[in-house]
Write a protein that holds these residues in place. Structure first.
Motif, PDB file in Angstrom:
ATOM      1  N   HIS A  94      43.051   3.287   4.909  1.00  0.00           N
ATOM      2  CA  HIS A  94      41.888   4.121   4.594  1.00  0.00           C
ATOM      3  C   HIS A  94      41.599   5.057   5.753  1.00  0.00           C
ATOM      4  O   HIS A  94      41.389   4.612   6.884  1.00  0.00           O
ATOM      5  CB  HIS A  94      40.663   3.231   4.324  1.00  0.00           C
ATOM      6  CG  HIS A  94      39.407   4.001   4.067  1.00  0.00           C
ATOM      7  ND1 HIS A  94      38.324   3.984   4.935  1.00  0.00           N
ATOM      8  CD2 HIS A  94      39.044   4.808   3.037  1.00  0.00           C
ATOM      9  CE1 HIS A  94      37.368   4.748   4.449  1.00  0.00           C
ATOM     10  NE2 HIS A  94      37.777   5.260   3.306  1.00  0.00           N
ATOM     11  N   PHE A  95      41.641   6.359   5.489  1.00  0.00           N
ATOM     12  CA  PHE A  95      41.279   7.355   6.488  1.00  0.00           C
ATOM     13  C   PHE A  95      39.878   7.853   6.151  1.00  0.00           C
ATOM     14  O   PHE A  95      39.704   8.767   5.358  1.00  0.00           O
ATOM     15  CB  PHE A  95      42.253   8.536   6.484  1.00  0.00           C
ATOM     16  CG  PHE A  95      43.694   8.175   6.738  1.00  0.00           C
ATOM     17  CD1 PHE A  95      44.039   7.002   7.407  1.00  0.00           C
ATOM     18  CD2 PHE A  95      44.718   9.008   6.321  1.00  0.00           C
ATOM     19  CE1 PHE A  95      45.363   6.677   7.649  1.00  0.00           C
ATOM     20  CE2 PHE A  95      46.048   8.696   6.558  1.00  0.00           C
ATOM     21  CZ  PHE A  95      46.378   7.522   7.227  1.00  0.00           C
ATOM     22  N   GLY A  96      38.869   7.227   6.735  1.00  0.00           N
ATOM     23  CA  GLY A  96      37.487   7.554   6.409  1.00  0.00           C
ATOM     24  C   GLY A  96      36.991   8.794   7.119  1.00  0.00           C
ATOM     25  O   GLY A  96      37.691   9.401   7.939  1.00  0.00           O
ATOM     26  N   MET A  97      35.764   9.175   6.806  1.00  0.00           N
ATOM     27  CA  MET A  97      35.146  10.325   7.463  1.00  0.00           C
ATOM     28  C   MET A  97      35.129  10.125   8.975  1.00  0.00           C
ATOM     29  O   MET A  97      34.880   9.028   9.465  1.00  0.00           O
ATOM     30  CB  MET A  97      33.722  10.525   6.945  1.00  0.00           C
ATOM     31  CG  MET A  97      33.645  11.236   5.606  1.00  0.00           C
ATOM     32  SD  MET A  97      31.960  11.274   4.942  1.00  0.00           S
ATOM     33  CE  MET A  97      31.047  11.939   6.323  1.00  0.00           C
ATOM     34  N   MET A  98      35.426  11.214   9.696  1.00  0.00           N
ATOM     35  CA  MET A  98      35.487  11.262  11.162  1.00  0.00           C
ATOM     36  C   MET A  98      36.740  10.598  11.717  1.00  0.00           C
ATOM     37  O   MET A  98      37.001  10.669  12.917  1.00  0.00           O
ATOM     38  CB  MET A  98      34.234  10.659  11.812  1.00  0.00           C
ATOM     39  CG  MET A  98      32.940  11.407  11.486  1.00  0.00           C
ATOM     40  SD  MET A  98      33.019  13.187  11.844  1.00  0.00           S
ATOM     41  CE  MET A  98      33.190  13.200  13.631  1.00  0.00           C
ATOM     42  N   ASP A  99      37.532   9.925  10.866  1.00  0.00           N
ATOM     43  CA  ASP A  99      38.862   9.482  11.288  1.00  0.00           C
ATOM     44  C   ASP A  99      39.703  10.747  11.461  1.00  0.00           C
ATOM     45  O   ASP A  99      39.724  11.610  10.578  1.00  0.00           O
ATOM     46  CB  ASP A  99      39.466   8.576  10.205  1.00  0.00           C
ATOM     47  CG  ASP A  99      40.793   7.953  10.621  1.00  0.00           C
ATOM     48  OD1 ASP A  99      41.645   8.678  11.183  1.00  0.00           O
ATOM     49  OD2 ASP A  99      41.003   6.756  10.345  1.00  0.00           O
ATOM     50  N   LYS A 100      40.384  10.878  12.578  1.00  0.00           N
ATOM     51  CA  LYS A 100      41.132  12.099  12.861  1.00  0.00           C
ATOM     52  C   LYS A 100      42.318  12.291  11.910  1.00  0.00           C
ATOM     53  O   LYS A 100      42.970  13.330  11.921  1.00  0.00           O
ATOM     54  CB  LYS A 100      41.612  12.112  14.319  1.00  0.00           C
ATOM     55  CG  LYS A 100      40.461  12.254  15.308  1.00  0.00           C
ATOM     56  CD  LYS A 100      39.596  13.487  14.994  1.00  0.00           C
ATOM     57  CE  LYS A 100      38.400  13.600  15.925  1.00  0.00           C
ATOM     58  NZ  LYS A 100      37.506  14.731  15.558  1.00  0.00           N
TER      59      LYS A 100
END
Length: 465
Positions: free
Chosen positions: A97-103
């Motif tokens: 999971h690449f969530g919000m604010m994950d680069k």
């Protein structure tokens, strides 16, 4: 008789052919975003199922993410619920999971290729029609429905009728100021939004081979707008150079072996297609749309088609479309005052698009009557913008760079074009209300968007280049 590339990739992924029914097709990569996945996860829970191959599923929010203050809680309750639900579902089912604010976050169709998650020869699906974007790396990629998302989660397979095959050849050299977006809009203007229905399209020819990877991604992205099931381009040295060193691409000896296999991914010389078309690059100029579907496009110097050139059965809907846009048959769009410019979306939110936009506005100033939203397709693109100093060029010209997300491509987040306002947009759809209730949209390339942003009217970028 030889095989075309679509047949080769499809046949290599067939698990079984159902008698008098669909094909059971193995899927290499499933992408999930927050809008079309919740019901699929609930279906899995209700049946007590786990994802069969969780390592082949990647989740990230993009449609509902705001393009400002992403480090703060989302204010819109519906958007917040969808984004939070995806994060919980990914955690519960053990998915990447690449969530919000994950680069690594961004628009899923930008992140997949740039991270090396989308690779040649793969079958790739997502609950999103613009999954065809990933075909640019030489994959068979297409959008699916939510029930099919659940099917892939549970079995890593999908039931599909095999589409017909089409090859579109584009030969020659593109003119000054003509981009991949213009190629796509030109094809749609010729084929209409249903001209490729039932087909999977391979793009070929000298013009296509000459496109950058970003250009190829743009072209494949818009395949669905011709009615196609998907579109793709055979991998070549451009593909390999783009993918080498990407986070999830093979490394070392595995890379060399993969490239050796990928070089075989091409249509045989004697391959037969169900349909084949050829167009000349020299016939394409910068394009704009004038109606309410992507097929209603024309060269920027042309005039809106006269009513008597439209099939009689479609004249009522044609006039309705023009009435919504505030245009008339026979008019030029050049010089029309605009209100908004949007640079971004999975169609034109990549680094090449920002380079083009910045090169044209450099040394100029944004028109006072224009509100401009410049939205990178991912945090990686955002980082490249700053590394190359593009942000400084844009800021000097009066533009602000927003945070990554789908933004004003569709009215699912805060970035909505107000009713009645006219937008020049690099996104993929110009349906009524697509960018906001009552919003009016002209689809165009980053160069047309940039030229219009600094003049305040629809402008041919070649006059400023």
């Amino acid at each position: 008789m030889g095989k075309n590339l679509f047949e080769k990739i499809w046949d290599a992924h067939v698990v079984q052919n159902v008698t008098d029914g669909p094909t059971q097709l193995y899927i290499d990569r499933l992408y999930c975003h927050e809008v079309t996945s919740p019901q699929a996860f609930e279906g899995m829970r209700s049946r007590g199922l786990k994802c069969l191959r969780p390592q082949q599923i990647v989740c990230m929010p993009d449609h509902n993410t705001p393009t400002h203050d992403q480090d703060k809680p989302i204010e819109d309750p519906v958007s917040k619920t969808q984004v939070d639900t995806l994060a919980k579902n990914a955690a519960d089912f053990g998915l990447t999971h690449f969530g919000m604010m994950d680069k690594r976050n961004g628009i899923i169709h930008v992140v997949g290729p740039e991270r090396g998650l989308s690779l040649p020869g793969m079958t790739i699906v997502c609950g999103d029609s613009h999954t065809s974007t990933h075909g640019a790396v030489g994959a068979v990629a297409f959008g699916i429905g939510t029930s099919e998302v659940e099917m892939v989660m549970a079995s890593q397979c999908i039931l599909q009728q095999k589409p017909k095959s089409m090859r579109i050849n584009i030969e020659g050299t593109l003119g000054w100021g003509v981009t991949a977006k213009d190629i796509a809009l030109y094809l749609m203007s010729k084929l209409t939004t249903s001209g490729a229905t039932g087909y999977f399209v391979e793009y070929a020819g000298s013009t296509v081979r000459g496109l950058s990877m970003e250009g190829r991604l743009t072209l494949c992205n818009l395949s669905i707008e011709m009615g196609a099931r998907g579109g793709f381009i055979a991998p070549d040295e451009v593909t390999f150079a783009y993918l080498k060193g990407r986070e999830y691409a093979p490394k070392g000896d595995d890379w060399d072996k993969a490239v050796e296999q990928w070089r075989q991914l091409k249509s045989d010389d004697d391959a037969v297609f169900d349909k084949e078309l050829t167009f000349r690059a020299e016939d394409i100029e910068p394009m704009v749309t004038y109606g309410t579907n992507p097929g209603m496009g024309m060269g920027i110097t042309q005039t809106i088609p006269a009513l008597d050139t439209v099939d009689e059965a479609g004249r009522a809907s044609y006039l309705k479309s023009l009435d919504y846009m505030g245009f008339k048959p026979g008019e030029q769009l050049l010089g029309k005052p605009i209100d908004y410019v949007f640079l971004g979306a999975c169609t034109n939110g990549r680094i090449e698009d920002f380079r083009m936009f910045a090169n044209l506005v450099k040394g100029r100033k944004k028109a006072e009557n224009v509100t401009a939203w410049l939205v990178p397709g991912s945090w990686m693109v955002d980082a490249q913008i700053r590394e190359e100093g593009i942000d400084k060029v844009l800021e000097a010209a009066g533009f602000e760079i927003r945070q990554p997300g789908c933004s004003a491509c569709l009215a699912m987040n805060d970035d909505k074009i107000p009713a009645g306002k006219l937008s020049v947009s690099t996104s993929n759809r110009n349906f009524e209300g697509r960018q906001g209730p009552g919003a009016r949209t002209i689809l165009a390339s980053p160069l047309v968007a940039a030229a219009s942003a600094v003049t305040g009217v629809v402008t041919d970028p070649r006059t400023l280049m």
